[in-house]
Motif scaffolding. Structure first.
Motif, PDB file in Angstrom:
ATOM      1  N   ASP A 162      -2.507  18.509 -63.713  1.00 19.49           N
ATOM      2  CA  ASP A 162      -2.870  18.857 -62.340  1.00 19.49           C
ATOM      3  C   ASP A 162      -3.197  20.346 -62.224  1.00 19.49           C
ATOM      4  N   ARG A 163      -2.415  21.148 -62.930  1.00 19.87           N
ATOM      5  CA  ARG A 163      -2.666  22.596 -62.945  1.00 19.87           C
ATOM      6  C   ARG A 163      -4.050  22.894 -63.524  1.00 19.87           C
ATOM      7  N   GLU A 164      -4.373  22.226 -64.627  1.00 18.05           N
ATOM      8  CA  GLU A 164      -5.673  22.444 -65.270  1.00 18.05           C
ATOM      9  C   GLU A 164      -6.818  21.992 -64.363  1.00 18.05           C
ATOM     10  N   LYS A 165      -6.620  20.896 -63.643  1.00 19.89           N
ATOM     11  CA  LYS A 165      -7.637  20.400 -62.724  1.00 19.89           C
ATOM     12  C   LYS A 165      -7.923  21.420 -61.627  1.00 19.89           C
ATOM     13  N   VAL A 166      -6.859  22.016 -61.065  1.00 23.77           N
ATOM     14  CA  VAL A 166      -7.009  23.042 -60.026  1.00 23.77           C
ATOM     15  C   VAL A 166      -7.720  24.266 -60.589  1.00 23.77           C
ATOM     16  N   MET A 167      -7.306  24.707 -61.786  1.00 23.08           N
ATOM     17  CA  MET A 167      -7.913  25.905 -62.366  1.00 23.08           C
ATOM     18  C   MET A 167      -9.386  25.695 -62.700  1.00 23.08           C
ATOM     19  N   ARG A 168      -9.745  24.490 -63.174  1.00 21.49           N
ATOM     20  CA  ARG A 168     -11.156  24.211 -63.460  1.00 21.49           C
ATOM     21  C   ARG A 168     -11.990  24.305 -62.188  1.00 21.49           C
ATOM     22  N   ALA A 169     -11.462  23.714 -61.111  1.00 24.48           N
ATOM     23  CA  ALA A 169     -12.185  23.739 -59.840  1.00 24.48           C
ATOM     24  C   ALA A 169     -12.337  25.160 -59.318  1.00 24.48           C
ATOM     25  N   PHE A 170     -11.292  25.966 -59.495  1.00 24.33           N
ATOM     26  CA  PHE A 170     -11.336  27.351 -59.000  1.00 24.33           C
ATOM     27  C   PHE A 170     -12.314  28.189 -59.822  1.00 24.33           C
ATOM     28  N   LYS A 171     -12.259  28.040 -61.133  1.00 22.28           N
ATOM     29  CA  LYS A 171     -13.153  28.810 -62.000  1.00 22.28           C
ATOM     30  C   LYS A 171     -14.618  28.435 -61.791  1.00 22.28           C
ATOM     31  N   LYS A 172     -14.874  27.164 -61.480  1.00 25.42           N
ATOM     32  CA  LYS A 172     -16.253  26.722 -61.243  1.00 25.42           C
ATOM     33  C   LYS A 172     -16.767  27.120 -59.864  1.00 25.42           C
ATOM     34  N   GLY A 173     -15.876  27.628 -59.010  1.00 25.37           N
ATOM     35  CA  GLY A 173     -16.289  28.022 -57.670  1.00 25.37           C
ATOM     36  C   GLY A 173     -16.241  26.897 -56.664  1.00 25.37           C
ATOM     37  N   ASN A 174     -15.623  25.767 -57.036  1.00 24.75           N
ATOM     38  CA  ASN A 174     -15.517  24.640 -56.108  1.00 24.75           C
ATOM     39  C   ASN A 174     -14.409  24.837 -55.079  1.00 24.75           C
ATOM     40  N   LEU A 175     -13.523  25.792 -55.327  1.00 25.28           N
ATOM     41  CA  LEU A 175     -12.469  26.161 -54.381  1.00 25.28           C
ATOM     42  C   LEU A 175     -12.712  27.582 -53.907  1.00 25.28           C
ATOM     43  N   GLN A 176     -12.493  27.828 -52.620  1.00 25.23           N
ATOM     44  CA  GLN A 176     -12.640  29.189 -52.120  1.00 25.23           C
ATOM     45  C   GLN A 176     -11.384  30.006 -52.399  1.00 25.23           C
ATOM     46  N   VAL A 177     -10.225  29.369 -52.204  1.00 26.58           N
ATOM     47  CA  VAL A 177      -8.962  30.111 -52.278  1.00 26.58           C
ATOM     48  C   VAL A 177      -7.935  29.337 -53.093  1.00 26.58           C
ATOM     49  N   LEU A 178      -7.227  30.077 -53.938  1.00 25.22           N
ATOM     50  CA  LEU A 178      -6.094  29.547 -54.673  1.00 25.22           C
ATOM     51  C   LEU A 178      -4.831  30.121 -54.042  1.00 25.22           C
ATOM     52  N   ILE A 179      -3.832  29.271 -53.816  1.00 23.55           N
ATOM     53  CA  ILE A 179      -2.562  29.720 -53.246  1.00 23.55           C
ATOM     54  C   ILE A 179      -1.498  29.536 -54.320  1.00 23.55           C
ATOM     55  N   SER A 180      -0.799  30.616 -54.679  1.00 19.57           N
ATOM     56  CA  SER A 180       0.014  30.572 -55.888  1.00 19.57           C
ATOM     57  C   SER A 180       1.291  31.385 -55.766  1.00 19.57           C
ATOM     58  N   THR A 181       2.291  30.980 -56.543  1.00 19.34           N
ATOM     59  CA  THR A 181       3.473  31.812 -56.747  1.00 19.34           C
ATOM     60  C   THR A 181       3.147  32.847 -57.824  1.00 19.34           C
ATOM     61  N   ASP A 182       3.999  33.865 -57.950  1.00 16.37           N
ATOM     62  CA  ASP A 182       3.756  34.932 -58.929  1.00 16.37           C
ATOM     63  C   ASP A 182       3.682  34.391 -60.354  1.00 16.37           C
ATOM     64  N   VAL A 183       4.684  33.615 -60.751  1.00 15.32           N
ATOM     65  CA  VAL A 183       4.742  33.128 -62.130  1.00 15.32           C
ATOM     66  C   VAL A 183       3.576  32.202 -62.439  1.00 15.32           C
ATOM     67  N   SER A 184       3.216  31.326 -61.496  1.00 15.97           N
ATOM     68  CA  SER A 184       2.137  30.360 -61.746  1.00 15.97           C
ATOM     69  C   SER A 184       0.784  31.030 -61.954  1.00 15.97           C
ATOM     70  N   ALA A 185       0.600  32.228 -61.383  1.00 16.81           N
ATOM     71  CA  ALA A 185      -0.695  32.911 -61.474  1.00 16.81           C
ATOM     72  C   ALA A 185      -0.814  33.804 -62.696  1.00 16.81           C
TER      73      ALA A 185
END
Length: 379
Positions: free
Chosen positions: A289-312
């Motif tokens: 699930d983490r990889e799916k979110v990161m792929r979408a964010f890197k491709k520009g399909n997400l505008q904003v990522l909301i994260s804890t310190d360690v997760s980012a």
């Protein structure tokens, strides 16, 4: 044509070999950054321990990667260099970058990545092949050392990347165990945005007192291309303030940092209901699930990522316009890591902190300790 000659001459002047210069040119790396300019000649020409104090996003991978690759002897089949990084994402990023650097080399240099979240059997199988460089997270590497899968007794260089992040994630014991497995004759290259006491202890115990030290922007521990602002608000008004900020930046991408997993989930659900393209990144997520979110964010399909310190930790996404602090971080040095997600590779960015009136004192503390100037803004 003239600009191409200048590009090649600048890296050539540092001692970088032609095949690497050709790869840099193809990657669009036109001029050495300050950390590259100061580190590469030293690491190419001198067998030395090295401490590089520089922010994230300043080109550290090339600063240590180019001289490391140039010093590899492809004829030797054993592991010659060990690179340690705090997260799976950063390990994958470093491995990918090193692979691109070696595109035009006459002899193949083999790099393997070792990290959690992937089946260990696959990594064990890969390590049976000739491996010159291992890029690893400390936890998975220790697991492989315990199983006697990896032999690092002949490495001549150990590189600690984002060393302070590794410490803040609780890897100090793992780091010392790994360093104890390596020969005393090796050189250690340590790169970090800050030097907390735990890192200083590692320097004193495992590195030479004559280690070359390079400090980039020594008067500014946070990237000079980032503008630092804060908005004074209340707990009840924070969500509405974030709405206004995002509505004012419909084309900008960024990361919102929360201190807790619960806060991350709550804010994500709220913004989704308001129609924003957001996803959460937090510690309870499955790796897929983490990889799916990161792929979408890197491709520009997400505008904003909301994260804890360690997760980012270790996230490297280009063209992020802003970082928004839903709460100030627990530790001042975390502000450096959060803010460093924007303004990478010479670009500019904005760091916006939402604070309560009682937290103004902490802004003044960060002003003083990090050498930055905060400006108050309003919505």
């Amino acid at each position: 044509m003239q600009s191409e000659i200048n590009i090649m001459a600048s890296f050539k002047h540092l001692g970088v070999a032609p095949e690497f210069i050709q790869a840099l040119k193809e990657l669009g790396i036109k001029h050495p950054s300050e950390i590259q300019e100061k580190a590469i000649p030293v690491l190419l020409k001198t067998k030395t321990d090295f401490i590089g104090l520089a922010q994230t996003g300043t080109g550290k991978t090339a600063a240590f990667g180019l001289p490391m690759l140039q010093n590899i002897d492809p004829k030797l089949s054993h592991v010659q260099t060990l690179i340690l990084a705090p997260t799976r994402e950063l390990v994958q990023q470093i491995k990918k970058q090193l692979f691109k650097f070696t595109k035009y080399g006459e002899s193949k240099i083999f790099v393997e990545g070792v990290y959690g979240g992937e089946k260990i059997d696959i990594q064990i199988q890969n390590l049976k092949r000739t491996t010159h460089v291992i890029v690893a997270t400390p936890g998975r590497l220790n697991d492989l050392l315990d199983r006697k899968i990896i032999d690092i007794r002949k490495v001549n260089t150990v590189i600690l990347d984002e060393a302070d992040e590794m410490l803040s994630m609780g890897f100090k014991d793992a780091l010392t165990k790994i360093l104890d497995h390596t020969p005393k004759s090796k050189n250690t290259w340590l790169f970090s945005a800050t030097i907390p006491s735990g890192i200083q202890q590692i320097i004193e115990h495992y590195m030479s007192p004559q280690a070359v030290r390079v400090v980039i922007n020594k008067n500014e521990l946070v990237n000079a291309n980032i503008s630092h602002t804060y908005i004074t608000t209340t707990i009840d008004q924070k969500q509405n303030v974030i709405l206004s900020l995002l509505e004012a930046r419909p084309d900008d991408r960024g990361i919102i940092f929360c201190r807790t997993k619960a806060g991350t989930k709550t804010l994500t659900e709220f913004l989704k209901e308001e129609g924003f393209s957001v996803e959460a990144l937090e510690g309870d997520m499955q790796q897929r699930d983490r990889e799916k979110v990161m792929r979408a964010f890197k491709k520009g399909n997400l505008q904003v990522l909301i994260s804890t310190d360690v997760s980012a930790r270790g996230i490297d996404v280009s063209d992020l316009a802003f970082v928004l602090h839903h709460q100030l971080p627990e530790h001042i040095e975390y502000y450096t890591h959060r803010s460093g997600r924007t303004a990478r590779a010479g670009k500019t960015g904005q760091s916006i902190a939402l604070i309560l009136g009682s937290e103004l004192k902490r802004i003044h503390e960060m002003n003083k300790e990090l050498g930055i100037k905060f400006k108050e803004i309003s919505i």
